[in-house]
Design an enzyme around this catalytic site. Structure first.
Site, PDB file in Angstrom:
ATOM      1  N   TRP A 103       6.977 -10.699   5.705  1.00 43.15           N
ATOM      2  CA  TRP A 103       7.178  -9.775   6.821  1.00 43.15           C
ATOM      3  C   TRP A 103       7.697 -10.479   8.063  1.00 43.15           C
ATOM      4  CZ3 TRP A 103       8.103  -5.189   5.493  1.00 43.15           C
ATOM      5  CH2 TRP A 103       7.470  -4.631   4.375  1.00 43.15           C
ATOM      6  N   ASP A 173       2.922  -8.388  15.144  1.00 41.99           N
ATOM      7  CA  ASP A 173       2.903  -7.305  14.161  1.00 41.99           C
ATOM      8  C   ASP A 173       1.491  -7.229  13.595  1.00 41.99           C
ATOM      9  OD1 ASP A 173       3.059  -5.625  11.980  1.00 41.99           O
ATOM     10  OD2 ASP A 173       4.748  -6.654  11.031  1.00 41.99           O
ATOM     11  N   LYS A 197      -1.949   1.559   7.123  1.00 42.54           N
ATOM     12  CA  LYS A 197      -2.885   0.591   6.571  1.00 42.54           C
ATOM     13  C   LYS A 197      -4.270   0.777   7.193  1.00 42.54           C
ATOM     14  CE  LYS A 197       0.996  -2.564   5.936  1.00 42.54           C
ATOM     15  NZ  LYS A 197       1.154  -2.432   4.489  1.00 42.54           N
TER      16      LYS A 197
END
Length: 361
Positions: A103, A173, A197
């Site tokens: 990511w 993030d 999430k």
């Protein structure tokens, strides 16, 4: 109502059953108004009250300072990979990024389209099994900001510390670890998280941005991607993902009822310790991540013989343990144990792992 099974999906992930039940009860008639939240105007008093309550509850949970805006946006965390440099790099700026996995690399690749990106540190030399210590970082003097990914959902590595970057805005993030334990928001210039999430359903992205970072967007930044425009319009410059916003607000209320992020820290700490203990005490299972850098939320593990992967997954599903297959890029298994995954789920997984090892070890 059919039996709920234990869902270890990395995202879209498990939601609290109490939240789903409330949403079910309110689905066709929200608070006696005769219509669903999905049918409301986003500018109605009813939805504005939902939106404002959700923001306040999130502010309460994270103790967000008053000089930060909370934005409820669309496009997922992946859109933020472009939106952040468009808002913070300026016309010809540079930024520092820390590479710790898939990511963060996606964020680096996208940001490179909009300015000079210095990869100030990389976990590549550790095969992405450890976080490079800050003494290894090569930060730039002229960086507009420093970006990192505290928790790599796929690789299972996590910062258990907040970097020190001087007066540079720290950007993170936090998609997969937000609300899992307390977080000092004041240490950051900007935090962003895809909802699916630990916040709510997919379709919503939360951005928490310090006021002094607004108004710096590139002249070619699309209006829809300008944080200032979103802030000035209460995240309603256009029609927002109203139902996802509403459901996320219900999750925030549920979290407050559990005792907030302090309570979640205790619960999540117990969950991850149990699962890592089962892996480390086994001859069949292994986790390659440096112990100090292990994720609390996403725990990958491999079986000693890959030929056992399929029967392990079949047996898991038979026992109501869902979505344990690892990401296609790394293989093996992965258990995502977000806030809505109860400790009983981890207990059931650990028991099954022991049973499977007895049969196949």
């Amino acid at each position: 109502m059919s039996k709920r099974l234990f869902n270890f999906c990395a995202g879209p992930a498990a939601l609290p059953e109490a939240v789903l039940q409330t949403a079910r009860d309110e689905l066709t008639d929200w608070h006696g108004k005769g219509l669903s939240v999905m049918e409301m105007s986003h500018r109605s008093d009813e939805f504005v009250s939902i939106a404002e309550q959700a923001e306040q509850d999130l502010r309460d949970l994270l103790s967000i300072p008053s000089d930060y805006k909370v934005l409820f946006l669309q496009g997922g965390a992946s859109q933020q990979f472009a939106q952040i440099p468009l808002n913070l790099l300026g016309e010809d700026g540079s930024a520092d990024y820390i590479d710790t996995g898939i990511w963060s690399r996606k964020a680096i690749e996208e940001a490179s389209r909009y300015g000079h990106i210095n990869v100030a540190a990389s976990a590549r030399e550790y095969d992405y099994f450890a976080i490079p210590g800050q003494n290894e970082w090569q930060l730039s003097a002229d960086a507009a900001y420093v970006h990192y990914t505290p928790n790599e959902t796929i690789g299972g590595v996590e910062f258990n510390w907040i970097p020190e970057v001087g007066d540079k805005p720290l950007v993170a993030d936090v998609s997969s670890d937000i609300l899992s334990r307390p977080l000092d928001v004041s240490r950051f210039g900007l935090l962003y998280a895809g909802a699916q999430k630990n916040i709510g359903p997919s379709g919503l992205t939360v951005v928490i941005v310090r006021d002094d970072l607004l108004g710096k967007a590139h002249s070619k930044c699309p209006t829809m991607l300008d944080y200032s425009v979103a802030a000035q319009n209460g995240s309603m410059y256009n029609t927002p993902p109203t139902f996802a916003w509403y459901l996320s607000g219900l999750v925030f209320q549920w979290l407050k009822a559990q005792g907030g992020v302090e309570a979640m820290e205790r619960i999540n700490g117990a969950k991850q310790r149990k699962l890592y203990a089962a892996i480390d005490g086994s001859e069949l299972y292994s986790n390659p991540i440096n112990i100090a850098d292990r994720s609390w939320m996403n725990i990958p593990f491999r079986l000693a013989d890959d030929r056992l992967d399929k029967p392990f997954l079949v047996g898991a599903e038979e026992r109501g343990l869902l979505n344990l297959k690892g990401h296609r890029s790394v293989g093996g298994m992965r258990a995502s144990i977000y806030n809505a995954v109860p400790e009983a789920a981890v207990d059931a997984l650990v028991a099954y792992m022991a049973e499977f090892e007895k049969q196949h070890g």
